[in-house]
Design an enzyme around this catalytic site. Sequence first.
Site, PDB file in Angstrom:
ATOM      1  N   GLU A 127      40.883  20.586 -22.269  1.00  0.00           N
ATOM      2  CA  GLU A 127      41.615  21.528 -23.134  1.00  0.00           C
ATOM      3  C   GLU A 127      42.266  20.877 -24.363  1.00  0.00           C
ATOM      4  OE1 GLU A 127      44.295  23.613 -20.513  1.00  0.00           O
ATOM      5  OE2 GLU A 127      42.672  24.332 -19.241  1.00  0.00           O
ATOM      6  N   HIS A 204      36.995  31.533 -17.590  1.00  0.00           N
ATOM      7  CA  HIS A 204      38.043  32.467 -17.151  1.00  0.00           C
ATOM      8  C   HIS A 204      37.853  33.745 -17.969  1.00  0.00           C
ATOM      9  CE1 HIS A 204      40.158  29.497 -14.754  1.00  0.00           C
ATOM     10  NE2 HIS A 204      40.205  28.671 -15.784  1.00  0.00           N
ATOM     11  N   GLU A 233      35.377  26.763 -13.770  1.00  0.00           N
ATOM     12  CA  GLU A 233      36.595  27.386 -13.197  1.00  0.00           C
ATOM     13  C   GLU A 233      36.461  28.902 -13.217  1.00  0.00           C
ATOM     14  OE1 GLU A 233      40.158  25.966 -15.138  1.00  0.00           O
ATOM     15  OE2 GLU A 233      39.426  23.901 -15.211  1.00  0.00           O
ATOM     16  N   ASP A 235      36.559  32.709 -12.982  1.00  0.00           N
ATOM     17  CA  ASP A 235      37.160  33.899 -12.394  1.00  0.00           C
ATOM     18  C   ASP A 235      37.061  35.017 -13.413  1.00  0.00           C
ATOM     19  OD1 ASP A 235      39.363  33.113 -14.079  1.00  0.00           O
ATOM     20  OD2 ASP A 235      40.449  32.293 -12.370  1.00  0.00           O
TER      21      ASP A 235
HETATM   22  O1  G3I Z   1      53.805  21.646  -6.524  1.00  0.00           O
HETATM   23  C1  G3I Z   1      54.831  22.588  -6.824  1.00  0.00           C
HETATM   24  C2  G3I Z   1      55.627  22.864  -5.605  1.00  0.00           C
HETATM   25  O2  G3I Z   1      56.275  21.681  -5.187  1.00  0.00           O
HETATM   26  C3  G3I Z   1      56.628  23.962  -5.896  1.00  0.00           C
HETATM   27  O3  G3I Z   1      57.305  24.320  -4.741  1.00  0.00           O
HETATM   28  C4  G3I Z   1      55.936  25.202  -6.479  1.00  0.00           C
HETATM   29  C5  G3I Z   1      56.906  26.287  -6.880  1.00  0.00           C
HETATM   30  O4  G3I Z   1      56.306  27.191  -7.764  1.00  0.00           O
HETATM   31  O5  G3I Z   1      55.217  24.807  -7.606  1.00  0.00           O
HETATM   32  C6  G3I Z   1      54.213  23.858  -7.314  1.00  0.00           C
HETATM   33  O6  G3I Z   1      53.495  23.531  -8.461  1.00  0.00           O
HETATM   34  C7  G3I Z   1      52.632  24.538  -8.952  1.00  0.00           C
HETATM   35  C8  G3I Z   1      51.194  24.067  -8.831  1.00  0.00           C
HETATM   36  O7  G3I Z   1      50.312  24.980  -9.438  1.00  0.00           O
HETATM   37  C9  G3I Z   1      50.767  23.893  -7.373  1.00  0.00           C
HETATM   38  O8  G3I Z   1      50.815  25.121  -6.708  1.00  0.00           O
HETATM   39  C10 G3I Z   1      52.975  24.771 -10.404  1.00  0.00           C
HETATM   40  O9  G3I Z   1      54.244  25.385 -10.507  1.00  0.00           O
HETATM   41  C11 G3I Z   1      51.938  25.652 -11.070  1.00  0.00           C
HETATM   42  O10 G3I Z   1      52.180  25.652 -12.454  1.00  0.00           O
HETATM   43  C12 G3I Z   1      50.549  25.085 -10.817  1.00  0.00           C
HETATM   44  O11 G3I Z   1      49.615  25.964 -11.406  1.00  0.00           O
HETATM   45  C13 G3I Z   1      48.333  25.425 -11.612  1.00  0.00           C
HETATM   46  C14 G3I Z   1      47.998  25.407 -13.092  1.00  0.00           C
HETATM   47  O12 G3I Z   1      46.665  24.937 -13.270  1.00  0.00           O
HETATM   48  C15 G3I Z   1      48.954  24.540 -13.878  1.00  0.00           C
HETATM   49  O13 G3I Z   1      48.504  24.301 -15.164  1.00  0.00           O
HETATM   50  C16 G3I Z   1      47.335  26.287 -10.857  1.00  0.00           C
HETATM   51  O14 G3I Z   1      47.557  26.143  -9.453  1.00  0.00           O
HETATM   52  C17 G3I Z   1      45.915  25.869 -11.198  1.00  0.00           C
HETATM   53  O15 G3I Z   1      45.010  26.827 -10.686  1.00  0.00           O
HETATM   54  C18 G3I Z   1      45.738  25.819 -12.704  1.00  0.00           C
HETATM   55  O16 G3I Z   1      44.426  25.369 -12.989  1.00  0.00           O
HETATM   56  C19 G3I Z   1      44.080  25.302 -14.364  1.00  0.00           C
HETATM   57  C20 G3I Z   1      43.106  24.153 -14.538  1.00  0.00           C
HETATM   58  O17 G3I Z   1      43.656  22.966 -14.010  1.00  0.00           O
HETATM   59  C21 G3I Z   1      42.737  23.973 -15.997  1.00  0.00           C
HETATM   60  N1  G3I Z   1      42.257  25.206 -16.578  1.00  0.00           N
HETATM   61  C22 G3I Z   1      43.098  26.388 -16.383  1.00  0.00           C
HETATM   62  C23 G3I Z   1      43.413  26.570 -14.902  1.00  0.00           C
HETATM   63  C24 G3I Z   1      44.211  27.856 -14.680  1.00  0.00           C
HETATM   64  O18 G3I Z   1      45.466  27.786 -15.290  1.00  0.00           O
END
Ligand code: G3I
Length: 300
Positions: A127, A204, A233, A235
């Site tokens: 990205e 996406h 990725e 969806d």
């Molecule tokens: O690990 C913490 C945890 O300790 C805490 O309790 C919890 C509370 O909300 O948050 C957890 O972290 C989260 C993490 O996912 C794991 O679940 C983050 O807040 C959350 O922001 C994070 O979101 C991820 C996101 O990337 C962040 O940029 C999504 O799961 C993941 O699906 C998403 O994936 C991205 C690709 O890497 C790149 N392309 C876009 C795609 C969708 O956004």
Amino acid sequence: ASTLGAAAAQSGRYFGTAVAAGRLGDSTYTTIAGREFNMITAENEMKPDTTEPQRGVFNFSSGDQIYNWATQRGMKVRGHTLAWHSQQPSWWGGISGSALRQAMIDHINGVMGHYKGKLAYWDVVNEAFNEDGSRRQSNLQATGNDWIEVAFRTARNADPSVKLCYNDYNIENWSYGKTQGVYRMIQDFKSRGVPIDCVGLQTHFTGGSSLPGNFQTTLSSFAALGVDVALTEVDVTNSSTSQYGGLTQACMNVPRCVGITVWGVRDSDSWRSNESPLLFDGGGNKKAAYTSVLNALNAA
Ligand code: G3I
């Protein structure tokens, strides 16, 4: 064939999903993931904030959990991701310029060293472009415009066995500025011998009746530069069956489209969980979109 992975394998491709380590104790989840897919991406567990929380202190526990789960079942693994403006270790925020550049290089060497010889692909850079096709103004970009090629050269040296990918979203419509910006970078890298093997189109999509303009042309145009392409990725909001079938068909129509990965197993596992974007509902049942994808794989 009666599963996504086996159906894709008939044409030499893979069908993958993102897996979250925290869900590996959920038997509905692991039953579906273990049955349907043959390529796994860690949804968050191989990103820089997780793998190098402090400078030079690497943590591969959750990444290895996913790697082991996948490879014990004969699946392959895509690494995601090494250099990105998001999900950076907090200590990257305290440095800049040549210090951050060196930290990026050391990070790539540390993580790729750990997984050396084990992965099929790495999303080396994720990205890095704006919607208009210019470079995103991140702290990594501020270390110098050559940061992306330095990342790829470092990656090739760190593990010559793994395919190195550039990965991005909104690069599916051939007429879009961002698609063209990424295309020009890949063209430039190939012409100058910067090592790059693949482009990941995140895919996406927002549900509707048709695909982004000339989606298949985008795939074949990247492929014509001499790189593999993959849908990394996938969806689709509301799981539009025509879009799911169409994006699968587009990949099947392009010989260098090597595989498709959906970004999660059930709707309830998705980062867009309120938009019903995946192939299995919250109860683990196959949706109509599943059938449209399976049929397109089997027809290839
Ligand atoms: O690990 C913490 C945890 O300790 C805490 O309790 C919890 C509370 O909300 O948050 C957890 O972290 C989260 C993490 O996912 C794991 O679940 C983050 O807040 C959350 O922001 C994070 O979101 C991820 C996101 O990337 C962040 O940029 C999504 O799961 C993941 O699906 C998403 O994936 C991205 C690709 O890497 C790149 N392309 C876009 C795609 C969708 O956004």
